[in-house]
Design a protein around this motif. Structure first.
Motif, PDB file in Angstrom:
ATOM      1  N   UNK A  29       0.824  -1.203   0.000  1.00  0.00           N
ATOM      2  CA  UNK A  29       0.000   0.000   0.000  1.00  0.00           C
ATOM      3  C   UNK A  29       0.864   1.262   0.000  1.00  0.00           C
ATOM      4  N   UNK A  30       1.944   1.253   0.779  1.00  0.00           N
ATOM      5  CA  UNK A  30       2.844   2.409   0.814  1.00  0.00           C
ATOM      6  C   UNK A  30       3.524   2.608  -0.540  1.00  0.00           C
ATOM      7  N   UNK A  31       3.940   1.496  -1.159  1.00  0.00           N
ATOM      8  CA  UNK A  31       4.577   1.591  -2.479  1.00  0.00           C
ATOM      9  C   UNK A  31       3.590   2.114  -3.516  1.00  0.00           C
ATOM     10  N   UNK A  32       2.361   1.644  -3.452  1.00  0.00           N
ATOM     11  CA  UNK A  32       1.326   2.117  -4.381  1.00  0.00           C
ATOM     12  C   UNK A  32       1.059   3.602  -4.150  1.00  0.00           C
ATOM     13  N   UNK A  36       1.573   6.506  -6.884  1.00  0.00           N
ATOM     14  CA  UNK A  36       0.463   7.396  -7.264  1.00  0.00           C
ATOM     15  C   UNK A  36       0.885   8.854  -7.109  1.00  0.00           C
ATOM     16  N   UNK A  37       1.594   9.164  -6.025  1.00  0.00           N
ATOM     17  CA  UNK A  37       2.069  10.534  -5.830  1.00  0.00           C
ATOM     18  C   UNK A  37       3.056  10.929  -6.921  1.00  0.00           C
ATOM     19  N   UNK A  38       3.942  10.015  -7.306  1.00  0.00           N
ATOM     20  CA  UNK A  38       4.893  10.287  -8.388  1.00  0.00           C
ATOM     21  C   UNK A  38       4.148  10.545  -9.697  1.00  0.00           C
TER      22      UNK A  38
END
Length: 100
Positions: A29-32, A36-38
Motif C-alpha cells: 500500500x505504501x509503495x502504491x 500514485x504521488x509520483x
C-alpha cells in the motif's frame, strides 16, 4: 504433550504468516501510494508544460498577427502607388502609340 507443542508451533507459525501478510500488505500500500504521488506529480508537470506551451503559442500568434497587420498597413500605400504607376504607364504608353 507433543500435540500441545505442535498446536503451539502451528499457532506461532500461523501468527507469523498473518503478521508477514499484514506487513507485506502495508508495504504494498505504501509503495502504491508513493507511485500514485509520483504519477500525480508527473501529470501536474505535463499539465503545466502544456499550459505554458499553449500560452507561448497564443503569445507568438498575437505577435505574428501584429507583425502581419503592420506589414499590411505598409503594403496598402505601396499597392496604391503601384496602381497609380501602372495607370500612368498605361496612359503614357497609349499616348506614345497614338502619336507615332
Amino acid at each position: 504433550m507433543l500435540g500441545e507443542a505442535r498446536a503451539s508451533l502451528g499457532d506461532a507459525v500461523s501468527y507469523q504468516f498473518t503478521d508477514l501478510e499484514h506487513n507485506l500488505t502495508l508495504a504494498l500500500e505504501e509503495a502504491i501510494d508513493r507511485r500514485i504521488k509520483e504519477l500525480d506529480k508527473q501529470i501536474g508537470d505535463i499539465d503545466r508544460a502544456l499550459a505554458e506551451d499553449a500560452a507561448t503559442r497564443k503569445r507568438k500568434r498575437a505577435e505574428f498577427q501584429g507583425e502581419r497587420d503592420q506589414i499590411r498597413a505598409k503594403l496598402g500605400p505601396l499597392d496604391d502607388a503601384l496602381i497609380k504607376l501602372r495607370r500612368g504607364t498605361a496612359v503614357a504608353g497609349a499616348e506614345g502609340t497614338d502619336g507615332g
